[in-house]
Scaffold this active site. Structure first.
Site, PDB file in Angstrom:
ATOM      1  N   LYS A 162       0.851  -1.200   0.000  1.00 18.85           N
ATOM      2  CA  LYS A 162       0.000   0.000   0.000  1.00 18.85           C
ATOM      3  C   LYS A 162       0.880   1.240   0.000  1.00 18.85           C
ATOM      4  CE  LYS A 162      -1.820   2.907   2.722  1.00 18.85           C
ATOM      5  NZ  LYS A 162      -1.753   4.134   1.891  1.00 18.85           N
ATOM      6  N   GLY A 171       7.193   4.835   8.022  1.00 19.72           N
ATOM      7  CA  GLY A 171       6.404   6.057   8.116  1.00 19.72           C
ATOM      8  C   GLY A 171       6.672   6.736   9.445  1.00 19.72           C
ATOM      9  N   SER A 172       5.725   7.520   9.878  1.00 20.78           N
ATOM     10  CA  SER A 172       5.946   8.320  11.090  1.00 20.78           C
ATOM     11  C   SER A 172       5.838   7.464  12.352  1.00 20.78           C
ATOM     12  CB  SER A 172       4.914   9.446  11.148  1.00 20.78           C
ATOM     13  OG  SER A 172       3.627   8.883  11.259  1.00 20.78           O
ATOM     14  N   THR A 173       6.430   7.951  13.416  1.00 23.16           N
ATOM     15  CA  THR A 173       6.394   7.216  14.685  1.00 23.16           C
ATOM     16  C   THR A 173       4.960   7.115  15.207  1.00 23.16           C
ATOM     17  OG1 THR A 173       8.662   7.842  15.162  1.00 23.16           O
ATOM     18  CG2 THR A 173       7.307   7.231  17.054  1.00 23.16           C
ATOM     19  N   GLY A 211       3.279   4.450  13.248  1.00 25.54           N
ATOM     20  CA  GLY A 211       3.948   3.184  13.583  1.00 25.54           C
ATOM     21  C   GLY A 211       3.457   2.615  14.903  1.00 25.54           C
ATOM     22  N   GLU A 217      10.649  15.959  15.043  1.00 26.67           N
ATOM     23  CA  GLU A 217      10.930  15.715  13.632  1.00 26.67           C
ATOM     24  C   GLU A 217      10.113  16.686  12.775  1.00 26.67           C
ATOM     25  OE1 GLU A 217       9.403  12.219  11.473  1.00 26.67           O
ATOM     26  OE2 GLU A 217      11.407  11.992  10.634  1.00 26.67           O
TER      27      GLU A 217
END
Ligand code: NAD
Length: 501
Positions: A199, A252-254, A257, A405
């Site tokens: 995806k 991807g982003s934390t 995640g 970030e």
């Protein structure tokens, strides 16, 4: 920038854009998505809508997972000869190289990055990854064990392990280097004998469709790779929580995640998480300062700072702080900003409007927190999401612009006095993805290697990926490794067997 019809593109790119409608790639066929919702793909250089994609439903996801399961078990992809898998992966590498211009054009149009960079680092890099993992297909090994379990009648044990494909893999990827990251997941998963449902991000789904075309052309059996388009909350969520998935590999982003990790634990599904970063660069006064400035500038601003391992905090030893910051600023100001098909362009637009807003908001936050904005940070051009690279200076390591970030072209400089202070400042973060150090002193560099809490430590160089070099973060930057042997074995499960004879 010209519209897509006015650009002189590769004929394959032109016909690709003439033939886009709500489709997923399932069983090597283009299948209409069974959903009402769609989203637009926008060229970030001129804000033109270049495609409309489906937000695939859980029913669409189900079809893709069922196809991947059938390919794995009923059609026995997991049992095909390693050398046959190897041939397919080599073929894929060749096809990617043959189509490099076409793929890079699609990436530039949806992501905005300069064409030359898309071609070299994303497309040719992906070919290298497929070629690297092709070689691994026939080299997956288990071990034998001298176990001490007594057997009656002088019988003996023959104990061994073998590595089997982990099963059906859900690969969820971000928009920043979409083609490379798709290859980082697909190539080792296929080499290990898994089947995959990929995806891509809703911002950059189109290059994955080209990947699907090449998968079919290379001759992979139907269902081995399936690609499903959509967003995170509907499509991504349905995929990672589908009971037919054996492993989720996510980049991807934390924040995302963590949500995916919780769903995986509930389902007892295997998981690898490649997450965010706020990576330090440390410049000691004894370094080759010219080289260090060059590397730090490239390290943060390449791909508009939209790289997970970007060195977004630079710690510079006090005596040379002003000199190095001035040099970095001059280099950043000379970078050419423009659309990705312009000659010699260094920096393209940010990927999308919402991300541009996030990054410009951080520039406001930095100003409000009291960091000194030395250069840049302004939106430029009327059309497109262009932003000048921004450079802050501060002595406060706790500011949000130093700790969070930003994932954009924003560098923050902080001075330090001693190596102990540099280590403390560099490690004072929730993240632990990458780090770079500049010094000519071997003992100092080895001390930094010992002390830095990061999955990557680069001495006297920018951080750059290689298929044989494992990448993965410590702390909030992730769980598990991608690339290299570890990245391959992450798609296997170990079966321990004892034969008594
Ligand atoms: P994101 O987390 O918003 O999205 C990543 C992917 O997850 C997208 O495909 C998205 O559609 C999907 N997704 C979102 N919510 C989901 C959900 N609930 N369930 C399932 N899927 C969902 O990240 P992004 O903005 O696309 O990418 C930027 C981030 O990626 C940054 O934090 C960057 O550091 C990180 N990144 C990490 C690495 C690494 O190797 N560690 C590499 C590249 C990017």
């Amino acid at each position: 920038m010209k519209s897509i019809q006015e650009l002189s593109l590769h004929p394959k790119t032109t016909s690709f854009f003439n033939d886009l409608s709500k489709k997923n790639f399932i069983n090597n066929e283009w299948v209409l998505a069974d959903c009402d919702e769609v989203s637009e793909v926008i060229n970030p250089a001129n804000e033109e809508v270049i495609a409309t994609i489906p937000i695939s439903s859980s029913e669409d996801v189900n079809k893709a997972v069922e196809a991947a399961k059938r390919a794995l078990y009923a059609y026995e992809w997991r049992k095909i000869l390693p050398t046959d898998r190897e041939r397919l992966l080599y073929k894929m590498a060749d096809l990617i190289e043959e189509n490099a211009d076409h793929i890079a054009e699609v990436i530039t149009l949806e992501n905005g990055k300069p064409f030359a960079e898309a071609r070299k680092s994303e497309v040719l890099g992906a070919a290298k990854t497929f070629r690297y993992y092709a070689g691994w297909c026939s080299k997956i090994e288990g071990e034998t064990f001298n176990i001490s379990i007594a057997q009656p009648h002088s019988k003996q044990n023959f104990a061994f392990t073998r590595r089997e494909p982990i099963g059906v893999v859900a690969a969820v990827i971000p928009w920043n280097t979409p083609f490379s990251i798709a290859a980082w997941k697909l190539a080792p998963a296929l080499a290990a004998g898994c089947t995959v449902v990929l995806k891509p991000s809703g911002e950059t789904p189109l290059n994955s469709l080209v990947l699907g075309e090449l998968i079919a052309e290379a001759g992979f059996p139907a269902g081995v790779v399936n690609i499903i388009l959509g967003n995170g909350s509907t499509t991504g969520n349905a995929l990672v929580s589908h009971p037919g998935i054996d492993k989720v590999t996510f980049t991807g982003s934390t924040t995302t995640g963590k949500a995916i990790g919780k769903a995986a634990i509930d389902a007892i599904t295997g998981i690898s998480l490649e997450l965010g970063g706020k990576s330090p660069a440390v410049v000691f006064e004894d370094a080759d300062l010219d080289w260090a400035s060059q590397c730090v500038t490239q390290g943060i601003f390449r791909n508009m700072g939209q790289i997970c391992v970007s060195g977004s905090r630079v710690y510079i030893q006090e005596k040379v702080y002003d000199k190095v910051m001035t040099d970095i600023t001059h280099r950043a100001q000379k970078m050419k900003i423009g659309h990705g098909f312009e000659d010699n362009v260094d920096l393209g637009p940010m990927v999308c409007k919402s991300h541009l807003d996030t990054v410009t908001n951080y520039i406001t936050v930095g100003n409000e927190e009291g960091a000194t904005l030395i250069s840049g940070g302004k939106k430029i051009k009327d059309k497109g999401y262009f932003l000048e690279p921004a450079i802050f200076s501060t002595t406060d390591n706790n500011l949000r612009v130093v700790q969070e970030e930003i994932f954009g072209p924003v560098l923050v400089g902080v001075p330090f006095k001693t190596i102990e202070e540099a280590i403390k400042l560099a490690n004072q973060t929730n993240y632990g993805l990458s780090s770079t150090v500049f010094t000519k002193d071997v003992s100092k560099s080895m001390r930094m290697v010992d002390e830095l809490e990061a999955g990557w430590v680069w001495i006297n160089s920018n951080a750059r990926s290689d298929p044989h070099f494992p990448l993965g973060g410590f702390k909030q930057s992730g769980i598990g490794k991608e690339l290299g042997k570890e990245g391959l074995y992450a798609f296997t499960k170990t079966k321990a067997v004892n034969i008594v004879y």
